[in-house]
Motif scaffolding. Structure first.
Motif, PDB file in Angstrom:
ATOM      1  N   VAL A 155      -7.361   1.395   8.294  1.00  0.00           N
ATOM      2  CA  VAL A 155      -7.906   0.309   7.519  1.00  0.00           C
ATOM      3  C   VAL A 155      -8.733  -0.567   8.303  1.00  0.00           C
ATOM      4  CG1 VAL A 155      -6.133   0.749   5.819  1.00  0.00           C
ATOM      5  CG2 VAL A 155      -5.971  -1.096   7.679  1.00  0.00           C
ATOM      6  N   THR A 156      -9.882  -1.249   7.800  1.00  0.00           N
ATOM      7  CA  THR A 156     -10.705  -2.234   8.539  1.00  0.00           C
ATOM      8  C   THR A 156      -9.694  -3.497   8.483  1.00  0.00           C
ATOM      9  OG1 THR A 156     -12.740  -1.148   7.669  1.00  0.00           O
ATOM     10  CG2 THR A 156     -12.734  -3.535   8.218  1.00  0.00           C
ATOM     11  N   GLN A 192     -13.296   5.704   1.672  1.00  0.00           N
ATOM     12  CA  GLN A 192     -12.887   6.099   3.088  1.00  0.00           C
ATOM     13  C   GLN A 192     -11.417   5.697   3.423  1.00  0.00           C
ATOM     14  OE1 GLN A 192     -16.206   5.643   5.778  1.00  0.00           O
ATOM     15  NE2 GLN A 192     -17.648   5.710   4.296  1.00  0.00           N
ATOM     16  N   GLU A 193     -10.884   4.367   2.885  1.00  0.00           N
ATOM     17  CA  GLU A 193      -9.972   3.809   3.386  1.00  0.00           C
ATOM     18  C   GLU A 193      -8.743   3.992   2.296  1.00  0.00           C
ATOM     19  OE1 GLU A 193     -10.395   0.327   5.362  1.00  0.00           O
ATOM     20  OE2 GLU A 193     -11.986   0.962   6.393  1.00  0.00           O
ATOM     21  N   PRO A 194      -7.951   4.728   1.767  1.00  0.00           N
ATOM     22  CA  PRO A 194      -7.031   4.969   0.763  1.00  0.00           C
ATOM     23  C   PRO A 194      -5.849   3.718   0.942  1.00  0.00           C
ATOM     24  CG  PRO A 194      -7.129   6.987   1.928  1.00  0.00           C
ATOM     25  CD  PRO A 194      -8.284   6.270   2.495  1.00  0.00           C
ATOM     26  N   LEU A 195      -5.866   3.748   2.133  1.00  0.00           N
ATOM     27  CA  LEU A 195      -4.504   2.758   2.436  1.00  0.00           C
ATOM     28  C   LEU A 195      -4.945   1.421   2.534  1.00  0.00           C
ATOM     29  CD1 LEU A 195      -2.670   5.017   5.156  1.00  0.00           C
ATOM     30  CD2 LEU A 195      -2.266   5.069   2.609  1.00  0.00           C
ATOM     31  N   ALA A 196      -6.059   0.842   2.366  1.00  0.00           N
ATOM     32  CA  ALA A 196      -6.404  -0.602   2.135  1.00  0.00           C
ATOM     33  C   ALA A 196      -5.660  -1.174   1.221  1.00  0.00           C
ATOM     34  CB  ALA A 196      -7.939  -0.772   2.239  1.00  0.00           C
ATOM     35  N   GLY A 197      -5.094  -2.030   1.283  1.00  0.00           N
ATOM     36  CA  GLY A 197      -4.317  -2.898   0.344  1.00  0.00           C
ATOM     37  C   GLY A 197      -3.054  -2.515   0.561  1.00  0.00           C
ATOM     38  N   SER A 198      -2.387  -1.477   1.215  1.00  0.00           N
ATOM     39  CA  SER A 198      -1.089  -0.942   1.255  1.00  0.00           C
ATOM     40  C   SER A 198      -0.278  -1.515   2.502  1.00  0.00           C
ATOM     41  CB  SER A 198      -0.919   0.451   1.460  1.00  0.00           C
ATOM     42  OG  SER A 198      -1.746   1.443   0.386  1.00  0.00           O
ATOM     43  N   VAL A 199       0.787  -1.555   2.442  1.00  0.00           N
ATOM     44  CA  VAL A 199       1.729  -2.164   3.523  1.00  0.00           C
ATOM     45  C   VAL A 199       2.067  -0.691   4.666  1.00  0.00           C
ATOM     46  CG1 VAL A 199       4.057  -2.832   4.576  1.00  0.00           C
ATOM     47  CG2 VAL A 199       2.814  -3.881   2.475  1.00  0.00           C
ATOM     48  N   LEU A 200       1.473  -1.022   5.736  1.00  0.00           N
ATOM     49  CA  LEU A 200       1.665   0.161   6.645  1.00  0.00           C
ATOM     50  C   LEU A 200       2.690  -0.142   7.816  1.00  0.00           C
ATOM     51  CD1 LEU A 200      -1.910   0.572   7.729  1.00  0.00           C
ATOM     52  CD2 LEU A 200      -0.706   1.643   5.900  1.00  0.00           C
ATOM     53  N   SER A 201       3.445   0.842   8.501  1.00  0.00           N
ATOM     54  CA  SER A 201       4.487   0.552   9.399  1.00  0.00           C
ATOM     55  C   SER A 201       4.360   1.570  10.656  1.00  0.00           C
ATOM     56  CB  SER A 201       5.913   0.902   8.754  1.00  0.00           C
ATOM     57  OG  SER A 201       5.789   2.261   8.400  1.00  0.00           O
ATOM     58  N   VAL A 202       4.989   1.072  11.705  1.00  0.00           N
ATOM     59  CA  VAL A 202       4.810   1.766  12.985  1.00  0.00           C
ATOM     60  C   VAL A 202       6.181   1.450  13.642  1.00  0.00           C
ATOM     61  CG1 VAL A 202       3.676   1.949  15.246  1.00  0.00           C
ATOM     62  CG2 VAL A 202       2.363   1.469  13.370  1.00  0.00           C
TER      63      VAL A 202
END
Length: 306
Positions: A240-241, A272-282
């Motif tokens: 995501v940007t 191109q960024e379907p996860l923009a606006g989601s919460v990501l994790s690592v």
């Protein structure tokens, strides 16, 4: 997870305009965060998948802190700080940080071990240096510490509670201060990370148990881990940007949660960024620290490091 970004997962799918300020609540084992432009507080329970959303009438919901009172959070709605009960929906004004008619809003903040909230304001137009930085005491008293701020961000404290980090995102710089926890004062401002050459935008941050600073780089598609000396230790590239903020949570405090934003992205970029606006994790190796809470701590619970 997106190809080319190994280890990055989607923790909570979403469409937040400006997801921000993730905090892990150890009492409820849940993640809380904001959609600032959407005027929403959200809560997610990883163990059950339950996802709650609370909507407010203000133009922006820009600040968030856990509170000592069970089931309660501190929210910055426009330029006022409110105590909000997640169970009853009761909302009580604690203090008006700046006049309501000023074209600013509250933004990033953090609590210290004495239950105070350190928080900044920012220009809604993103270019005027009319924001400031404040210390808010548990009784609601608010002290202005410095001004000449465009966009306040990266508010985080060292594990020993003797240093405070602060960025002005639109000045592309992160500073650190000496923090006197007893007096509630800041001194010895110096540059921690200078991004002016590359014009990178330091956004929200957290500190882990080793005292390393994790920082989201808005419009930079990555989060960066810095040593206490300000050197880059690790970079995690993201699909995501606009990552906006980070926290360490989960059962062992080793899940790095990353909020993201759809704001400023056109339709082509969003496709191109379907996860923009989601919460990501690592998942990471070094755990975080329990989040400090707003309000007078219980007797004997004012030590610097939990």
């Amino acid at each position: 997870m997106t190809a080319g970004h190994a280890g990055v997962h989607c923790a909570v799918p979403g469409t937040d305009l400006l997801g921000e300020t993730p905090l892990w609540c150890e009492r409820t084992r849940s993640l809380l965060w904001l959609d600032i432009d959407g005027g929403r507080l959200q809560r997610f329970h990883p163990a059950t998948g339950r996802h709650d959303s609370f909507t407010f009438d203000g133009r922006y919901v820009g600040s968030l802190a856990l509170a000592q009172q069970p089931g309660t959070v501190l929210l910055g709605i426009d330029l006022g700080l409110f105590l909000f009960d997640l169970g009853t929906g009761e909302q009580r004004l604690l203090c008006q940080v700046e006049p309501a008619d000023r074209d600013n809003r509250l933004n990033d903040g953090r609590c210290d071990a004495r239950g105070r909230f350190w928080v900044g304001t920012m220009d809604n137009q993103l270019h005027r240096p009319q924001g400031a930085f404040y210390r808010v005491d548990p009784d609601g008293r608010c002290e202005r510490l410095f001004d000449d701020v465009i966009v306040s961000n990266t508010v985080a404290l060292s594990p020993a509670q003797d240093r405070l980090y602060f960025s002005d995102t639109r000045r592309f710089t992160t500073w650190q201060f000496d923090l006197d926890l007893d007096q509630g004062t800041l001194a010895n401002k110096r540059v921690f990370a200078d991004h002016t050459a590359a014009r990178l935008r330091p956004d929200g941050a957290c500190v882990d148990a080793q005292g390393y600073l994790w920082n989201a780089i808005f419009a930079g598609s990555r989060v960066v881990r810095y040593t206490p000396a300000g050197e880059i230790d690790r970079v995690i590239d993201l699909p995501v940007t606009n990552p906006t903020c980070v926290c360490l949570g989960g059962p062992g405090l080793t899940t790095l949660y990353i909020t993201t934003a759809r704001k400023f992205l056109d339709r082509g970029r969003l496709r191109q960024e379907p996860l923009a606006g989601s919460v990501l994790s690592v998942e990471v190796d070094v755990p975080g620290l329990p989040e400090q809470r707003f309000g007078t701590p219980p007797s004997g619970a004012t030590r610097s490091q939990p």
